[in-house]
Design a protein around this motif. Structure first.
Motif, PDB file in Angstrom:
ATOM      1  N   MET A 166      11.560  38.088 -44.517  1.00 25.62           N
ATOM      2  CA  MET A 166      11.899  37.621 -43.161  1.00 25.62           C
ATOM      3  C   MET A 166      10.616  37.085 -42.540  1.00 25.62           C
ATOM      4  O   MET A 166       9.684  37.846 -42.244  1.00 25.62           O
ATOM      5  N   PHE A 167      10.543  35.761 -42.364  1.00 26.59           N
ATOM      6  CA  PHE A 167       9.311  35.133 -41.918  1.00 26.59           C
ATOM      7  C   PHE A 167       9.092  35.344 -40.422  1.00 26.59           C
ATOM      8  O   PHE A 167      10.021  35.689 -39.673  1.00 26.59           O
ATOM      9  N   ARG A 168       7.833  35.153 -40.034  1.00 25.42           N
ATOM     10  CA  ARG A 168       7.402  35.533 -38.680  1.00 25.42           C
ATOM     11  C   ARG A 168       8.202  34.831 -37.592  1.00 25.42           C
ATOM     12  O   ARG A 168       8.540  35.440 -36.576  1.00 25.42           O
ATOM     13  N   ASN A 169       8.544  33.550 -37.768  1.00 24.84           N
ATOM     14  CA  ASN A 169       9.267  32.845 -36.710  1.00 24.84           C
ATOM     15  C   ASN A 169      10.658  33.411 -36.483  1.00 24.84           C
ATOM     16  O   ASN A 169      11.281  33.166 -35.456  1.00 24.84           O
ATOM     17  N   ARG A 170      11.166  34.194 -37.460  1.00 31.38           N
ATOM     18  CA  ARG A 170      12.464  34.836 -37.318  1.00 31.38           C
ATOM     19  C   ARG A 170      12.340  36.289 -36.864  1.00 31.38           C
ATOM     20  O   ARG A 170      13.105  36.760 -36.016  1.00 31.38           O
ATOM     21  N   ASN A 171      11.367  37.026 -37.422  1.00 37.50           N
ATOM     22  CA  ASN A 171      11.304  38.451 -37.080  1.00 37.50           C
ATOM     23  C   ASN A 171      10.771  38.706 -35.674  1.00 37.50           C
ATOM     24  O   ASN A 171      10.880  39.818 -35.158  1.00 37.50           O
TER      25      ASN A 171
ATOM     26  N   ASN B  32      10.706  50.090 -49.097  1.00 34.62           N
ATOM     27  CA  ASN B  32       9.511  49.326 -49.500  1.00 34.62           C
ATOM     28  C   ASN B  32       9.145  48.257 -48.459  1.00 34.62           C
ATOM     29  O   ASN B  32       8.803  47.127 -48.799  1.00 34.62           O
ATOM     30  N   PHE B  33       9.206  48.630 -47.170  1.00 35.64           N
ATOM     31  CA  PHE B  33       8.919  47.668 -46.098  1.00 35.64           C
ATOM     32  C   PHE B  33       7.414  47.368 -46.070  1.00 35.64           C
ATOM     33  O   PHE B  33       6.585  48.276 -46.097  1.00 35.64           O
ATOM     34  N   ALA B  34       7.070  46.076 -46.031  1.00 35.13           N
ATOM     35  CA  ALA B  34       5.662  45.651 -45.981  1.00 35.13           C
ATOM     36  C   ALA B  34       5.504  44.622 -44.871  1.00 35.13           C
ATOM     37  O   ALA B  34       6.372  43.765 -44.677  1.00 35.13           O
ATOM     38  N   ARG B  35       4.366  44.722 -44.173  1.00 32.08           N
ATOM     39  CA  ARG B  35       4.101  43.834 -43.030  1.00 32.08           C
ATOM     40  C   ARG B  35       2.663  43.353 -43.122  1.00 32.08           C
ATOM     41  O   ARG B  35       1.766  43.876 -42.454  1.00 32.08           O
ATOM     42  N   PRO B  36       2.347  42.327 -43.920  1.00 29.07           N
ATOM     43  CA  PRO B  36       0.960  41.852 -44.072  1.00 29.07           C
ATOM     44  C   PRO B  36       0.458  41.158 -42.813  1.00 29.07           C
ATOM     45  O   PRO B  36       1.204  40.953 -41.854  1.00 29.07           O
ATOM     46  N   SER B  37      -0.822  40.767 -42.842  1.00 25.70           N
ATOM     47  CA  SER B  37      -1.443  40.150 -41.666  1.00 25.70           C
ATOM     48  C   SER B  37      -0.820  38.812 -41.309  1.00 25.70           C
ATOM     49  O   SER B  37      -0.979  38.332 -40.184  1.00 25.70           O
ATOM     50  N   SER B  38      -0.115  38.181 -42.222  1.00 23.77           N
ATOM     51  CA  SER B  38       0.542  36.905 -41.916  1.00 23.77           C
ATOM     52  C   SER B  38       1.647  37.054 -40.884  1.00 23.77           C
ATOM     53  O   SER B  38       2.059  36.083 -40.266  1.00 23.77           O
ATOM     54  N   GLY B  39       2.142  38.289 -40.708  1.00 19.83           N
ATOM     55  CA  GLY B  39       3.236  38.518 -39.760  1.00 19.83           C
ATOM     56  C   GLY B  39       4.606  38.461 -40.394  1.00 19.83           C
ATOM     57  O   GLY B  39       5.604  38.780 -39.740  1.00 19.83           O
ATOM     58  N   HIS B  40       4.694  38.046 -41.671  1.00 18.45           N
ATOM     59  CA  HIS B  40       5.986  38.025 -42.362  1.00 18.45           C
ATOM     60  C   HIS B  40       6.362  39.452 -42.767  1.00 18.45           C
ATOM     61  O   HIS B  40       5.510  40.330 -42.931  1.00 18.45           O
ATOM     62  N   TRP B  41       7.687  39.694 -42.947  1.00 22.59           N
ATOM     63  CA  TRP B  41       8.188  41.000 -43.384  1.00 22.59           C
ATOM     64  C   TRP B  41       8.741  40.855 -44.800  1.00 22.59           C
ATOM     65  O   TRP B  41       9.486  39.896 -45.109  1.00 22.59           O
ATOM     66  N   TYR B  42       8.405  41.832 -45.669  1.00 23.05           N
ATOM     67  CA  TYR B  42       8.943  41.890 -47.029  1.00 23.05           C
ATOM     68  C   TYR B  42       9.482  43.295 -47.257  1.00 23.05           C
ATOM     69  O   TYR B  42       8.813  44.289 -46.955  1.00 23.05           O
ATOM     70  N   PHE B  43      10.686  43.397 -47.797  1.00 23.02           N
ATOM     71  CA  PHE B  43      11.289  44.702 -48.015  1.00 23.02           C
ATOM     72  C   PHE B  43      12.397  44.581 -49.057  1.00 23.02           C
ATOM     73  O   PHE B  43      12.774  43.473 -49.485  1.00 23.02           O
ATOM     74  N   THR B  44      12.913  45.725 -49.428  1.00 20.98           N
ATOM     75  CA  THR B  44      14.046  45.788 -50.364  1.00 20.98           C
ATOM     76  C   THR B  44      15.259  46.312 -49.615  1.00 20.98           C
ATOM     77  O   THR B  44      15.151  47.271 -48.849  1.00 20.98           O
ATOM     78  N   LEU B  45      16.390  45.665 -49.807  1.00 25.37           N
ATOM     79  CA  LEU B  45      17.658  46.114 -49.224  1.00 25.37           C
ATOM     80  C   LEU B  45      18.484  46.732 -50.352  1.00 25.37           C
ATOM     81  O   LEU B  45      18.692  46.086 -51.396  1.00 25.37           O
ATOM     82  N   LYS B  46      18.963  47.955 -50.136  1.00 24.30           N
ATOM     83  CA  LYS B  46      19.651  48.641 -51.239  1.00 24.30           C
ATOM     84  C   LYS B  46      20.860  49.388 -50.710  1.00 24.30           C
ATOM     85  O   LYS B  46      21.007  49.660 -49.513  1.00 24.30           O
ATOM     86  N   ASP B  47      21.755  49.694 -51.654  1.00 26.37           N
ATOM     87  CA  ASP B  47      22.839  50.628 -51.386  1.00 26.37           C
ATOM     88  C   ASP B  47      22.832  51.645 -52.527  1.00 26.37           C
ATOM     89  O   ASP B  47      21.835  51.775 -53.250  1.00 26.37           O
ATOM     90  N   ALA B  48      23.918  52.336 -52.740  1.00 28.49           N
ATOM     91  CA  ALA B  48      23.921  53.409 -53.735  1.00 28.49           C
ATOM     92  C   ALA B  48      23.811  52.882 -55.151  1.00 28.49           C
ATOM     93  O   ALA B  48      23.360  53.606 -56.055  1.00 28.49           O
ATOM     94  N   ASN B  49      24.170  51.619 -55.376  1.00 25.83           N
ATOM     95  CA  ASN B  49      24.256  51.140 -56.753  1.00 25.83           C
ATOM     96  C   ASN B  49      23.337  49.961 -57.074  1.00 25.83           C
ATOM     97  O   ASN B  49      23.158  49.628 -58.254  1.00 25.83           O
ATOM     98  N   ALA B  50      22.773  49.271 -56.068  1.00 25.14           N
ATOM     99  CA  ALA B  50      21.988  48.068 -56.360  1.00 25.14           C
ATOM    100  C   ALA B  50      20.968  47.828 -55.265  1.00 25.14           C
ATOM    101  O   ALA B  50      20.982  48.474 -54.206  1.00 25.14           O
ATOM    102  N   GLN B  51      20.075  46.887 -55.534  1.00 31.33           N
ATOM    103  CA  GLN B  51      19.068  46.517 -54.555  1.00 31.33           C
ATOM    104  C   GLN B  51      18.691  45.047 -54.726  1.00 31.33           C
ATOM    105  O   GLN B  51      18.909  44.469 -55.787  1.00 31.33           O
ATOM    106  N   VAL B  52      18.135  44.460 -53.641  1.00 31.45           N
ATOM    107  CA  VAL B  52      17.714  43.068 -53.677  1.00 31.45           C
ATOM    108  C   VAL B  52      16.477  42.927 -52.794  1.00 31.45           C
ATOM    109  O   VAL B  52      16.367  43.568 -51.743  1.00 31.45           O
ATOM    110  N   LYS B  53      15.537  42.085 -53.220  1.00 31.49           N
ATOM    111  CA  LYS B  53      14.332  41.843 -52.430  1.00 31.49           C
ATOM    112  C   LYS B  53      14.665  40.895 -51.280  1.00 31.49           C
ATOM    113  O   LYS B  53      15.494  39.984 -51.423  1.00 31.49           O
ATOM    114  N   CYS B  54      13.953  41.104 -50.155  1.00 32.41           N
ATOM    115  CA  CYS B  54      14.205  40.294 -48.951  1.00 32.41           C
ATOM    116  C   CYS B  54      12.881  39.850 -48.347  1.00 32.41           C
ATOM    117  O   CYS B  54      11.863  40.548 -48.451  1.00 32.41           O
TER     118      CYS B  54
END
Length: 452
Positions: A69-74, A45-67
């Motif tokens: 990563m703001f533009r100054n870091r990515n 679920n990777f998303a990259r809006p015009s603001s330059g920030h990154w939004y995605f979900t990090l998952k493994d076989a049993n769970a997931q978490v929203k993440c």
């Protein structure tokens, strides 16, 4: 006014908070009590809006978490992550108050595992090879005997000790400058590039060694960074790359002018063997001494031969004095003879000069000049009189045929605006400008009609 019933039980005071306050407290609790974490998982679920920030979900076989990563870091991530990519994140736990979503705020992202590093290595290697950075035509030759060696490495690592030990053993008189840098970690690549730039700016070194001891692919990664490779390629000073052990190959090895399998080998490559050179000098010294002895012996033999032929200076001075007296006598005789000859010539010229006195010739020429002057005056007066008569006749003839006299009788002369005489109306058109010359003055007209 209501009064409390003494028989009714009293309820405890309620501490009521809003949803916003709840989420804020939860966020503060998470951020305060959980430090930075390293988390590995798969991106979805990777998303990259015009603001330059990154939004995605990090998952493994049993769970997931929203993440997030703001533009100054990515901006520091080499490649934009792909859907399904396995990554390693350094993040802090937080909560998005607006929705009450538990999430990770990502500070750093890298591809998980050495396989990712190897793929990045191969990709950069192919790119730089295509650009020509590995071309042997750009490799600079190493100096046969460096005057000053610069070493870019960690000042506390085993590599610098090995290099200095080998240089001291092989050729201790060569000065060495150490440019201290970190050789692993996030700051290492930038420090290595800065050290290469400083060494080229100072221009005191004529050879640079860049390297470190062995380690994992991740440890050696600064020497696989593109900025380091381009800094080595742009260096005006020849560079030896000496990274890791013999089996370790980095991008720096491909770009450098010479690759050494180890730091010790780099010191071996760039310096001659001082002991071997010293033995050669001893041999040259012996040859020089033998050659000088032979030359001195031959010079002594020549000196002995010249000494036997040497004449006492008094004898040579007497001979030279006698020769000088003879030359003086001959000079006096020649001067006397020349004076006699010049006297005779002078007397002959004087007699000839008297016979050619110019006074008589000058008087004759003056008489002839007066005669010719008189004839010239007479001829000029005659010519002037004849010319005046001819001029009078020509003036009278000219007046008799002059068109101006005709104008005095009432005739006119008509010309166009270029001064050409008009003899026929056919030469004119309506609207042309004509000038009519009268006996006194002229008239300018415009043609309104023409006819034959």
């Amino acid at each position: 006014m209501q009064t409390s019933d003494p028989l009714q039980p009293q309820l405890p005071q309620r501490d009521v908070i809003s949803v916003s306050q709840l989420n804020r407290r939860a966020r503060q609790l998470l951020e305060t009590h959980m430090a930075l974490l390293w988390v590995e998982g798969e991106i979805s679920n990777f998303a990259r809006p015009s603001s330059g920030h990154w939004y995605f979900t990090l998952k493994d076989a049993n769970a997931q978490v929203k993440c997030a990563m703001f533009r100054n870091r990515n901006q520091r991530v080499r490649n934009v992550p792909q859907q399904g990519q396995q990554v390693l994140l350094r993040a802090r736990v937080s909560l998005y108050e607006g929705r009450g979503d538990y999430q990770l705020i990502v500070e750093h992202m890298e591809d998980a595992g050495e396989g990712a590093l190897q793929r990045a290595f191969e990709a950069l290697k192919a790119q730089l090879h295509q650009e020509g950075l590995f071309d042997p035509a750009y490799k600079k030759p190493l100096p046969a005997l460096p005057e000053h060696i610069g070493v870019i490495t960690s000042p506390t690592g085993a590599a610098i000790r090995d290099i200095l030990h080998v240089l001291a053993r092989r050729f201790p008189s060569i000065p060495v400058s150490i440019f201290p840098v970190a050789v692993q970690g996030a700051e290492a690549a930038g420090q290595i590039v800065k050290a290469l730039h400083n060494a080229n700016q100072q221009s005191s070194c004529d050879l640079l060694i860049v390297g470190r001891g062995g380690g994992s692919l991740e440890d050696l990664w600064p020497f696989n960074e593109e900025i380091v490779a381009r800094a080595i390629f742009d260096s005006r000073i020849p560079v030896i790359s000496a990274v890791g052990h013999e089996v370790d190959i980095t991008i720096s090895d491909y770009v450098a002018d010479v690759r050494a399998p180890t730091p010790s080998a780099a010191a071996e490559v760039c310096t001659p063997n001082g002991q071997e050179m010293l033995q050669q000098f001893y041999g040259y010294e012996a040859l020089l001494e033998d050659s000088m002895a032979r030359r001195l012996s031959r010079a002594q033999e020549r000196l002995t031969a010249f000494s036997s032929r040497l004449q006492h200076p008094r004898q040579r001075l007497q001979a030279q004095a006698q020769h000088l007296d003879n030359l003086e006598i001959r000079l006096r005789q020649n001067i006397q003879r020349m004076l006699q000859q010049q006297g005779q010539q002078l007397r002959g010229l004087t007699a000839h000069h008297d016979s050619l006195n110019p006074k008589k010739a000058l008087a004759q020429h003056q008489k002839q000049l007066s005669y010719l002057e008189q004839r010239l005056k007479t001829g000029i007066q005659h010519q002037l009189k004849t010319a005046r008569q001819a001029l009078g006749k020509s003036s009278a003839l000219l007046d008799s045929v002059s068109p101006l006299n005709i104008l005095q009788r009432g005739y006119t002369v008509t010309t166009d605006n270029k001064g050409q005489v008009i003899r026929s109306s056919e030469a004119l058109q309506t609207g042309d400008t004509i000038v009519t010359r009268l006996a006194k003055g002229s008239v300018e007209s415009t043609v309104t009609k023409t006819g034959v």
